[in-house]
Every structure is written in C-alpha cells, then in structure tokens.
Design a protein around this motif. Sequence first.
Motif, PDB file in Angstrom:
ATOM      1  N   ILE A 125       0.839  -1.202   0.000  1.00  0.00           N
ATOM      2  CA  ILE A 125       0.000   0.000   0.000  1.00  0.00           C
ATOM      3  C   ILE A 125       0.873   1.251   0.000  1.00  0.00           C
ATOM      4  O   ILE A 125       0.601   2.219  -0.714  1.00  0.00           O
ATOM      5  CB  ILE A 125      -0.966  -0.021   1.205  1.00  0.00           C
ATOM      6  N   GLN A 172       2.283   1.833  -3.464  1.00  0.00           N
ATOM      7  CA  GLN A 172       1.275   2.368  -4.377  1.00  0.00           C
ATOM      8  C   GLN A 172       1.000   3.846  -4.102  1.00  0.00           C
ATOM      9  O   GLN A 172       0.800   4.628  -5.028  1.00  0.00           O
ATOM     10  CB  GLN A 172      -0.022   1.566  -4.263  1.00  0.00           C
ATOM     11  N   ALA A 173       0.989   4.226  -2.830  1.00  0.00           N
ATOM     12  CA  ALA A 173       0.694   5.614  -2.477  1.00  0.00           C
ATOM     13  C   ALA A 173       1.843   6.549  -2.849  1.00  0.00           C
ATOM     14  O   ALA A 173       1.622   7.718  -3.140  1.00  0.00           O
ATOM     15  CB  ALA A 173       0.405   5.731  -0.981  1.00  0.00           C
ATOM     16  N   ILE A 192       0.597  12.643   0.245  1.00  0.00           N
ATOM     17  CA  ILE A 192       0.939  11.220   0.269  1.00  0.00           C
ATOM     18  C   ILE A 192       0.616  10.631   1.638  1.00  0.00           C
ATOM     19  O   ILE A 192       0.036   9.547   1.742  1.00  0.00           O
ATOM     20  CB  ILE A 192       2.405  11.001  -0.129  1.00  0.00           C
ATOM     21  N   SER A 228      -3.100  10.166   1.950  1.00  0.00           N
ATOM     22  CA  SER A 228      -3.519   9.019   1.144  1.00  0.00           C
ATOM     23  C   SER A 228      -3.231   7.708   1.878  1.00  0.00           C
ATOM     24  O   SER A 228      -4.071   6.805   1.908  1.00  0.00           O
ATOM     25  CB  SER A 228      -2.809   9.041  -0.211  1.00  0.00           C
ATOM     26  N   ILE A 229      -2.048   7.616   2.462  1.00  0.00           N
ATOM     27  CA  ILE A 229      -1.682   6.412   3.214  1.00  0.00           C
ATOM     28  C   ILE A 229      -2.621   6.228   4.407  1.00  0.00           C
ATOM     29  O   ILE A 229      -3.154   5.128   4.631  1.00  0.00           O
ATOM     30  CB  ILE A 229      -0.216   6.498   3.682  1.00  0.00           C
ATOM     31  N   THR A 256      -6.144   5.175   3.161  1.00  0.00           N
ATOM     32  CA  THR A 256      -6.165   3.813   2.606  1.00  0.00           C
ATOM     33  C   THR A 256      -6.087   2.783   3.722  1.00  0.00           C
ATOM     34  O   THR A 256      -6.848   1.804   3.732  1.00  0.00           O
ATOM     35  CB  THR A 256      -5.007   3.614   1.613  1.00  0.00           C
TER      36      THR A 256
END
Length: 109
Positions: free
Chosen positions: A11, A14-15, A44, A47-48, A51
């Motif tokens: 993950i 991807q981020a 970022i 987003s992490i 997610t």
Amino acid sequence: GDRVIRAVGQILQQAARDAYVVRYGGDEFIICLKNAEENDPALIAESILNTLKDGFDSDSGDHLSVNVSIGISIITDNSKRVDEIIGQADDAMYKIKKAGKSNYGFLQS
C-alpha cells in the motif's frame, strides 16, 4: 503479522509511486521522496492514512484496517547525514503517537 507488514508495504509503494519505500525494521517503513515541492508529502501521508483506515483484504480473506503514525522530515540542508534525517522523522512520528496516533507531522531542517 508478516502478511500484514507485506500488505502495508504494498500500500505504501502504491501511495508513493515515485519514491523509495523500505522496511526499516519491525513495523517501521521509510519513504524517500524527491522534490517535496512537486511530490507533496502531506498529500501522500493523507492518502496512506485514508487507505489504511479504510482497510484492505488479507490473504486469508479477512478485512483489516491499520492505524499509523507518520513522521515527515523535509530536508533543505544537503549536509545532513542519513541518521539525522531518520532521527528527525522519528521525532516527528513520536510526537504524533503522543498526540493520539493515526496522523502525520513534520520536522523541517
């Protein structure tokens, strides 16, 4: 435990697509971004956090969510040693943990 660490690593990768993501030890990771002006570390980090909070499906089919504390060190002085940079990010992370976790914070040098 190891499967969760691997899933979190994926993950993170991807981020932070244009970054280096490495496992630092235990359940800690380091993400190295170039050009923080173009690759906003706050976006970022958000987003992490989102997610991992929303969760992911494990190999066994369980839906898992993970809370994380993210420490960010922005380097403006090229003379800093790697251990100093990591130490600053670590200090920022521990401030977040003391404030309630599941967030991110900065130290700038």
